[in-house]
Design a protein around this motif. Structure first.
Motif, mmCIF file in Angstrom:
data_model
loop_
_atom_site.group_PDB
_atom_site.id
_atom_site.type_symbol
_atom_site.label_atom_id
_atom_site.label_comp_id
_atom_site.label_asym_id
_atom_site.label_seq_id
_atom_site.Cartn_x
_atom_site.Cartn_y
_atom_site.Cartn_z
ATOM 1 N N ALA A 11 -8.280 5.854 -31.705
ATOM 2 C CA ALA A 11 -9.008 4.837 -32.383
ATOM 3 C C ALA A 11 -10.381 5.659 -32.988
ATOM 4 O O ALA A 11 -10.667 5.547 -34.252
ATOM 5 N N VAL A 12 -11.007 6.544 -32.298
ATOM 6 C CA VAL A 12 -12.203 7.108 -33.038
ATOM 7 C C VAL A 12 -11.611 8.257 -33.926
ATOM 8 O O VAL A 12 -12.333 8.289 -35.147
ATOM 9 N N GLY A 13 -10.627 9.041 -33.742
ATOM 10 C CA GLY A 13 -9.963 9.626 -34.696
ATOM 11 C C GLY A 13 -9.418 9.034 -35.979
ATOM 12 O O GLY A 13 -9.744 9.787 -36.972
ATOM 13 N N GLU A 14 -8.836 7.957 -35.939
ATOM 14 C CA GLU A 14 -8.571 7.075 -37.159
ATOM 15 C C GLU A 14 -10.063 6.910 -37.877
ATOM 16 O O GLU A 14 -10.190 6.935 -39.248
ATOM 17 N N ALA A 15 -10.911 6.438 -37.052
ATOM 18 C CA ALA A 15 -12.375 5.998 -37.659
ATOM 19 C C ALA A 15 -12.967 7.352 -38.491
ATOM 20 O O ALA A 15 -13.474 6.854 -39.645
ATOM 21 N N LEU A 20 -12.345 -1.622 -41.081
ATOM 22 C CA LEU A 20 -11.473 -1.049 -40.199
ATOM 23 C C LEU A 20 -12.175 -0.211 -39.277
ATOM 24 O O LEU A 20 -11.940 0.331 -38.125
ATOM 25 N N ILE A 21 -13.368 0.684 -39.639
ATOM 26 C CA ILE A 21 -13.926 1.668 -39.015
ATOM 27 C C ILE A 21 -14.882 0.981 -37.893
ATOM 28 O O ILE A 21 -14.688 1.512 -36.745
ATOM 29 N N SER A 22 -15.409 -0.022 -38.042
ATOM 30 C CA SER A 22 -16.068 -0.674 -37.393
ATOM 31 C C SER A 22 -15.085 -1.418 -36.108
ATOM 32 O O SER A 22 -15.546 -1.123 -34.817
ATOM 33 N N GLY A 23 -14.148 -1.981 -36.550
ATOM 34 C CA GLY A 23 -13.013 -2.354 -35.430
ATOM 35 C C GLY A 23 -12.626 -1.265 -34.558
ATOM 36 O O GLY A 23 -12.547 -1.300 -33.448
ATOM 37 N N ARG A 24 -12.218 -0.161 -35.262
ATOM 38 C CA ARG A 24 -11.584 0.903 -34.414
ATOM 39 C C ARG A 24 -12.964 1.448 -33.363
ATOM 40 O O ARG A 24 -12.625 1.817 -32.146
ATOM 41 N N VAL A 25 -13.813 1.675 -33.637
ATOM 42 C CA VAL A 25 -15.265 1.795 -32.821
ATOM 43 C C VAL A 25 -15.258 0.873 -31.679
ATOM 44 O O VAL A 25 -15.523 1.489 -30.539
ATOM 45 N N ASP A 26 -15.302 -0.438 -32.166
ATOM 46 C CA ASP A 26 -15.354 -1.363 -30.947
ATOM 47 C C ASP A 26 -14.268 -1.207 -29.841
ATOM 48 O O ASP A 26 -14.524 -1.431 -29.009
ATOM 49 N N PHE A 27 -12.886 -0.848 -30.637
ATOM 50 C CA PHE A 27 -11.836 -0.573 -29.609
ATOM 51 C C PHE A 27 -12.150 0.502 -28.629
ATOM 52 O O PHE A 27 -12.060 0.226 -27.540
ATOM 53 N N ALA A 28 -12.643 1.475 -29.212
ATOM 54 C CA ALA A 28 -12.869 2.765 -28.535
ATOM 55 C C ALA A 28 -14.093 2.474 -27.210
ATOM 56 O O ALA A 28 -13.756 2.901 -26.297
ATOM 57 N N ALA A 83 -18.748 8.786 -30.653
ATOM 58 C CA ALA A 83 -17.983 7.740 -31.881
ATOM 59 C C ALA A 83 -18.930 7.546 -32.896
ATOM 60 O O ALA A 83 -18.513 7.312 -34.088
ATOM 61 N N ASN A 84 -20.351 7.571 -32.456
ATOM 62 C CA ASN A 84 -21.278 7.251 -33.659
ATOM 63 C C ASN A 84 -21.282 8.448 -34.693
ATOM 64 O O ASN A 84 -21.315 8.221 -35.715
ATOM 65 N N VAL A 85 -21.285 9.431 -34.009
ATOM 66 C CA VAL A 85 -21.621 10.723 -34.503
ATOM 67 C C VAL A 85 -20.263 11.002 -35.556
ATOM 68 O O VAL A 85 -20.383 11.340 -36.789
ATOM 69 N N CYS A 86 -19.133 10.517 -35.235
ATOM 70 C CA CYS A 86 -17.825 11.052 -36.089
ATOM 71 C C CYS A 86 -17.956 9.701 -37.166
ATOM 72 O O CYS A 86 -16.969 10.014 -38.229
ATOM 73 N N THR A 87 -18.651 8.663 -37.135
ATOM 74 C CA THR A 87 -18.378 7.654 -38.256
ATOM 75 C C THR A 87 -19.527 7.166 -38.702
ATOM 76 O O THR A 87 -19.750 6.249 -39.564
ATOM 77 N N GLU A 88 -20.950 7.860 -38.436
ATOM 78 C CA GLU A 88 -21.898 7.508 -39.047
ATOM 79 C C GLU A 88 -21.988 7.529 -40.829
ATOM 80 O O GLU A 88 -21.154 8.476 -41.276
ATOM 81 N N ARG A 89 -22.595 6.744 -41.295
ATOM 82 C CA ARG A 89 -22.718 6.810 -42.778
ATOM 83 C C ARG A 89 -23.436 8.078 -43.351
ATOM 84 O O ARG A 89 -24.826 8.201 -42.735
ATOM 85 N N ALA A 90 -23.024 8.751 -44.381
ATOM 86 C CA ALA A 90 -23.771 9.864 -44.799
ATOM 87 C C ALA A 90 -23.552 9.931 -46.427
ATOM 88 O O ALA A 90 -23.202 11.140 -46.718
#
Length: 392
Positions: free
Chosen positions: A269-273, A355-363, A384-391
């Motif tokens: 999940a986190v990898g996809e996000a 989609l990103i938020s959904g996968r992080v929630d699942f994780a 999980a936050n580090v991998c998907t943070e907006r930048a």
């Protein structure tokens, strides 16, 4: 906020406290104040910074021992090029591998060396990826194949400087691939435990190569289905960045099937996000953030999740204009800005964000059922936050 002894593993792993002592590491309970959350983030950030420093030091030491041998190959300075290349990076894969280890074992210098070996594997992937993508830069500096081409040109050697640079970068990547396995094999973990990790290590490398093959064959004019694009991304980046490193570390620590399965679901999940976020950055990310040219995925006409989704969600006129822009020579400059505007107008960006938020929630839900130290579980949630943070 509650101080717990189970936080020992993460704090000791950072080298901040002696083994056997309970550090002042706390986790965020169900209800916290803003101040509590900030304190918890500060603890994790300090641990991650120290872990990254330790990982890069181990990789640097390993490469330094081989730099002279590399220079003796005929390309003087190649050792320095590699030393510089492996001196940076976020160390995501090594961090996940070490956290996988901490799910079933105490802090270990040998396990830290094992995790650090993934940075050499990543160097291999980046070196060859830049050649395949014809990228001129990496992490804000000239790509390695560009540096080697300059080396060839300055010495006025015969043949194509560009071809020499690409060939040299590929060979350097091959050495990194060999040395990554050597560093893991010689890390100090007993062979019985390493034997538990090798099947997943092999799967990770195979998935990476097959994902690169599929990515190489991808053509924006074919507009593959979204699921097919996501499968390529999962193999090439998602599993390789999160899931497999976690599983390798946990297998090496002799974790049980239940923990390995949970880490696999969290990691997928986190990898996809992570890859979905990377696809957004490939269109909208600034060079200072990505280390690559702005809008690189658009310039390279890559069929990423963002671009495929935009085409799918666009109305007929927008889809037609997007297609014309992607096929034209006017994409750099004003054409690039127009393409970004059209993609945003389709709603694709918001859809990918969901989609990103959904996968992080699942994780996070997977983590809530894991029987591991609370401090490790908290660290995984933070990663999980580090991998998907907006930048952008």
């Amino acid at each position: 906020m509650t101080s717990i002894s189970s936080g020992r593993r993460i704090a000791e792993a950072s080298g901040r406290v002696p083994v056997g002592r309970t550090p002042a590491l706390s986790v965020v309970p169900a209800a916290t104040t803003t101040v509590d959350r900030r304190a918890d983030i500060d603890v994790f950030s300090a641990w991650r910074t120290e872990l990254r420093r330790s990982v890069l030091a181990k990789v640097g030491e390993f490469v330094a021992e081989r730099a002279a041998e590399l220079d003796s190959s005929g390309v003087d300075g190649a050792g320095d090029v590699l030393m510089e290349f492996v001196s940076g990076g976020k160390c995501l894969r090594s961090t996940f591998m070490y956290l996988g280890w901490l799910c079933g074992a105490d802090p270990s210098d040998a396990a830290l060396s094992a995790a650090a070996s993934l940075e050499l594997l990543h160097a291999f992937a980046l070196l060859q990826d830049d050649v395949m993508d014809e990228s001129d830069s990496r992490r804000g500096s000239a790509a390695v194949h560009v540096q080697f081409a300059r080396w060839h040109r300055e010495r006025r050697l015969s043949g194509s400087s560009r071809r020499f640079g690409e060939s040299a970068a590929v060979l350097l990547g091959d050495l990194c691939l060999i040395w990554a396995e050597q560093m893991l094999r010689e890390c100090g973990i007993e062979s019985r435990l390493l034997g538990l990790a090798w099947p997943r290590y092999d799967a990770m490398r195979t998935e990476l190569a097959l994902g690169q093959f599929a990515d190489l064959a991808s053509d924006i004019r074919d507009l593959p289905p979204f699921d097919a694009v996501l499968e390529v991304a999962r193999r090439k980046s998602g599993n390789y960045t999160v899931r497999r490193p976690l599983e390798i570390g946990a297998a090496m620590a002799a974790c049980g099937d239940r923990t390995l399965s949970q880490l696999g679901r969290y990691g997928s999940a986190v990898g996809e996000a992570f890859q979905l976020r990377d696809d957004l950055l490939g269109v909208f990310g600034a060079p200072a953030v990505t280390g690559k040219p702005s809008g690189g995925d658009l310039l390279e006409r890559k069929a990423t999740s963002v671009i495929v989704t935009a085409h799918r969600m666009a109305d007929a006129p927008t889809r037609r204009e997007l297609t014309e822009l992607m096929d034209s020579d006017e994409l750099p400059g004003a054409g690039l800005d127009r393409c970004r505007s059209l993609i945003r107008a389709t709603g694709a960006v918001q859809w990918i964000e969901e989609l990103i938020s959904g996968r992080v929630d699942f994780a996070r839900n997977v983590l809530s059922d894991m029987m591991v130290d609370e401090s490790v579980r908290t660290a995984l949630a933070s990663m999980a936050n580090v991998c998907t943070e907006r930048a952008e």
